[in-house]
Design a protein around this motif. Structure first.
Motif, PDB file in Angstrom:
ATOM      1  N   LEU A  20      -8.619   2.522   2.850  1.00 53.43           N
ATOM      2  CA  LEU A  20      -7.209   2.879   3.041  1.00 53.43           C
ATOM      3  C   LEU A  20      -6.561   1.801   3.896  1.00 53.43           C
ATOM      4  N   ILE A  21      -5.415   1.318   3.453  1.00 55.14           N
ATOM      5  CA  ILE A  21      -4.707   0.321   4.241  1.00 55.14           C
ATOM      6  C   ILE A  21      -3.338   0.886   4.609  1.00 55.14           C
ATOM      7  N   PHE A  22      -3.127   1.047   5.896  1.00 57.28           N
ATOM      8  CA  PHE A  22      -1.866   1.616   6.380  1.00 57.28           C
ATOM      9  C   PHE A  22      -0.938   0.477   6.761  1.00 57.28           C
ATOM     10  N   LEU A  23       0.296   0.561   6.261  1.00 55.37           N
ATOM     11  CA  LEU A  23       1.247  -0.532   6.415  1.00 55.37           C
ATOM     12  C   LEU A  23       2.450  -0.106   7.253  1.00 55.37           C
ATOM     13  N   SER A  24       2.962  -1.042   8.035  1.00 57.35           N
ATOM     14  CA  SER A  24       4.088  -0.750   8.937  1.00 57.35           C
ATOM     15  C   SER A  24       5.416  -0.876   8.198  1.00 57.35           C
ATOM     16  N   PRO A  25       6.499  -0.347   8.800  1.00 59.09           N
ATOM     17  CA  PRO A  25       7.828  -0.622   8.242  1.00 59.09           C
ATOM     18  C   PRO A  25       8.083  -2.128   8.252  1.00 59.09           C
ATOM     19  N   SER A  26       9.038  -2.582   7.440  1.00 57.12           N
ATOM     20  CA  SER A  26       9.223  -4.026   7.273  1.00 57.12           C
ATOM     21  C   SER A  26       9.701  -4.695   8.566  1.00 57.12           C
ATOM     22  N   PRO A  27       9.314  -5.954   8.819  1.00 60.04           N
ATOM     23  CA  PRO A  27       8.406  -6.701   7.950  1.00 60.04           C
ATOM     24  C   PRO A  27       6.992  -6.121   7.982  1.00 60.04           C
ATOM     25  N   MET A  28       6.454  -5.987   6.769  1.00 59.52           N
ATOM     26  CA  MET A  28       5.213  -5.253   6.593  1.00 59.52           C
ATOM     27  C   MET A  28       4.012  -5.965   7.226  1.00 59.52           C
ATOM     28  N   ARG A  29       3.230  -5.183   7.970  1.00 64.77           N
ATOM     29  CA  ARG A  29       1.934  -5.706   8.444  1.00 64.77           C
ATOM     30  C   ARG A  29       0.908  -4.583   8.355  1.00 64.77           C
ATOM     31  N   ILE A  30      -0.359  -4.939   8.493  1.00 65.89           N
ATOM     32  CA  ILE A  30      -1.417  -3.929   8.386  1.00 65.89           C
ATOM     33  C   ILE A  30      -1.618  -3.254   9.739  1.00 65.89           C
ATOM     34  N   VAL A  31      -1.477  -1.950   9.769  1.00 64.98           N
ATOM     35  CA  VAL A  31      -1.631  -1.182  11.005  1.00 64.98           C
ATOM     36  C   VAL A  31      -3.075  -0.710  11.159  1.00 64.98           C
ATOM     37  N   ALA A  32      -3.685  -0.301  10.057  1.00 64.44           N
ATOM     38  CA  ALA A  32      -5.077   0.149  10.117  1.00 64.44           C
ATOM     39  C   ALA A  32      -5.719  -0.082   8.757  1.00 64.44           C
ATOM     40  N   ASP A  33      -6.992  -0.414   8.800  1.00 59.86           N
ATOM     41  CA  ASP A  33      -7.757  -0.732   7.583  1.00 59.86           C
ATOM     42  C   ASP A  33      -9.050   0.083   7.684  1.00 59.86           C
ATOM     43  N   ILE A  34      -9.155   1.128   6.870  1.00 56.14           N
ATOM     44  CA  ILE A  34     -10.170   2.158   7.083  1.00 56.14           C
ATOM     45  C   ILE A  34     -11.089   2.263   5.871  1.00 56.14           C
ATOM     46  N   VAL A  35     -12.372   2.305   6.119  1.00 53.57           N
ATOM     47  CA  VAL A  35     -13.340   2.535   5.041  1.00 53.57           C
ATOM     48  C   VAL A  35     -13.517   4.042   4.861  1.00 53.57           C
ATOM     49  N   VAL A  36     -13.439   4.513   3.620  1.00 49.09           N
ATOM     50  CA  VAL A  36     -13.696   5.926   3.356  1.00 49.09           C
ATOM     51  C   VAL A  36     -15.167   6.051   2.959  1.00 49.09           C
ATOM     52  N   ASP A  37     -15.948   6.669   3.826  1.00 52.41           N
ATOM     53  CA  ASP A  37     -17.393   6.675   3.578  1.00 52.41           C
ATOM     54  C   ASP A  37     -17.884   8.027   3.058  1.00 52.41           C
ATOM     55  N   ILE A  38     -16.984   8.810   2.478  1.00 55.95           N
ATOM     56  CA  ILE A  38     -17.427  10.064   1.855  1.00 55.95           C
ATOM     57  C   ILE A  38     -18.155   9.693   0.566  1.00 55.95           C
ATOM     58  N   PRO A  39     -19.363  10.230   0.352  1.00 54.83           N
ATOM     59  CA  PRO A  39     -20.109   9.834  -0.843  1.00 54.83           C
ATOM     60  C   PRO A  39     -19.358  10.178  -2.135  1.00 54.83           C
ATOM     61  N   LEU A  82      -2.934   1.809  -0.697  1.00 55.24           N
ATOM     62  CA  LEU A  82      -1.953   1.279   0.243  1.00 55.24           C
ATOM     63  C   LEU A  82      -1.026   2.420   0.634  1.00 55.24           C
ATOM     64  N   LEU A  83      -0.896   2.641   1.933  1.00 55.75           N
ATOM     65  CA  LEU A  83      -0.047   3.730   2.410  1.00 55.75           C
ATOM     66  C   LEU A  83       0.945   3.183   3.429  1.00 55.75           C
ATOM     67  N   GLY A  84       2.197   3.567   3.297  1.00 53.77           N
ATOM     68  CA  GLY A  84       3.195   3.095   4.250  1.00 53.77           C
ATOM     69  C   GLY A  84       4.527   3.724   3.932  1.00 53.77           C
ATOM     70  N   PRO A  85       5.456   3.690   4.894  1.00 51.31           N
ATOM     71  CA  PRO A  85       6.732   4.378   4.690  1.00 51.31           C
ATOM     72  C   PRO A  85       7.548   3.754   3.562  1.00 51.31           C
ATOM     73  N   SER A  86       8.456   4.530   3.051  1.00 50.82           N
ATOM     74  CA  SER A  86       9.346   4.070   1.999  1.00 50.82           C
ATOM     75  C   SER A  86      10.106   2.835   2.497  1.00 50.82           C
ATOM     76  N   GLY A  87      10.169   1.814   1.677  1.00 48.53           N
ATOM     77  CA  GLY A  87      10.914   0.608   2.038  1.00 48.53           C
ATOM     78  C   GLY A  87      10.101  -0.408   2.824  1.00 48.53           C
ATOM     79  N   CYS A  88       8.811  -0.153   3.030  1.00 51.61           N
ATOM     80  CA  CYS A  88       8.035  -1.091   3.868  1.00 51.61           C
ATOM     81  C   CYS A  88       7.602  -2.334   3.088  1.00 51.61           C
ATOM     82  N   GLY A  89       7.665  -2.277   1.760  1.00 50.64           N
ATOM     83  CA  GLY A  89       7.364  -3.490   0.991  1.00 50.64           C
ATOM     84  C   GLY A  89       6.186  -3.364   0.042  1.00 50.64           C
ATOM     85  N   LYS A  90       5.774  -2.140  -0.256  1.00 52.28           N
ATOM     86  CA  LYS A  90       4.596  -1.942  -1.114  1.00 52.28           C
ATOM     87  C   LYS A  90       4.861  -2.443  -2.531  1.00 52.28           C
TER      88      LYS A  90
END
Ligand code: ADP
Ligand code: MG
Length: 247
Positions: A200-219, A41-49
């Motif tokens: 990887l799930i990228f989260l917005s500043p609060s109120p928190m929502r999902i901005v991008a949801d990414i599959v890491v396909d590196i073996p 989970l990745l997102g700015p400080s204070g976003c609600g992680k």
């Protein structure tokens, strides 16, 4: 199979004596995590992680919505590495680990983990004698020692120097491969997240929502290739420019 199903409609902090200072931390968050997936989970400080991890851990039930953790037949074991190590100052390192076991602690496993984290020599020291990095490693052992079904980790490598962070990251990865379990890992470090995660799930500043949801396909297992990680990172920024503001 889904291991975690999160549907949070509203999480608002309402300070008791200051109703005007209420804060909507999460507005509408829908998230499913498959069993044994490693999610960052990745997102700015204070976003609600931290708020979200506390809710998943069952430490905070003051919200509207539902969080379901799979395997309904049995209660899942949840290991939680808090944002600060939270060791009890009046117990030594070993006792701090053992106290999560109501019955007999698994002596051999604890020995092995202390060894792997290079803390065998300080197991009878008190937390105040340890660097913050060492305290973090104790907290990580404490979460691992219960052999969790779900591991929640809230920026566990902050304040470790780069070589220690790499070492502990590799160890975490090895342990996860030996005994897969679902991981939700909060990080500020995109390279670290790419090296470790399935998703990887990228989260917005609060109120928190999902901005991008990414599959890491590196073996797997080798994710220490700097070039591969940089290439993935470059592609990610070009495809999802909005994530640059979140890190
Ligand atoms: P993160 O872990 O992403 O940095 P947090 O979950 O700690 O964010 O906090 C999310 C938001 O909720 C922040 O704006 C924070 O100030 C607020 N918050 C967190 N805990 C409380 C609390 N106990 N009372 C009121 N507001 C809180
Ligand atoms: Mg936090």
């Amino acid at each position: 199979m889904t291991d975690i199903e999160i549907s949070v409609l509203d999480k608002t902090y309402r300070p008791e004596h200051a109703a005007d200072r209420q804060h909507k931390a999460i507005a509408d968050l829908q998230l499913r995590v498959a069993r044994d997936q490693f999610v960052c989970l990745l997102g700015p400080s204070g976003c609600g992680k931290t708020t979200l991890l506390n809710m998943i851990a069952g430490l905070d039930s003051q919200y509207q919505g539902q969080i379901r953790i799979g395997r309904l037949a049995s209660r899942p074991k949840i290991g939680y590495v808090f944002q600060s190590p939270r060791l009890l100052p009046w117990y030594d390192v070993r006792r701090n680990i053992e106290l999560v076991f109501p019955a007999k602690p698994p002596t051999e496993l604890i020995d092995a983990l202390l060894d792997a984290m290079q803390l065998g020599d300080v197991q009878h020291e008190f937390p105040e004698r340890l660097s913050l990095g060492m305290q973090r490693r104790v907290a990580i052992i404490r979460a691992f020692a219960i052999d969790p079904d779900l591991l929640l980790m809230d920026e566990p490598f902050v304040s470790l120097d780069a070589p220690s962070a790499r070492q502990v990251r590799n160890l975490l990865y090895t342990l996860w491969q030996q005994r897969p379990h679902t991981v939700l890992f909060v990080s500020h470090d995109l390279r670290e997240a790419i090296a470790l995660a399935d998703r990887l799930i990228f989260l917005s500043p609060s109120p928190m929502r999902i901005v991008a949801d990414i599959v890491v396909d590196i073996p797997r297992p080798l994710r220490n290739d700097e070039v591969q990680i940089e290439t993935f990172r470059g592609t990610l920024y070009s495809r999802h420019p909005q994530i640059a503001d979140l890190l």
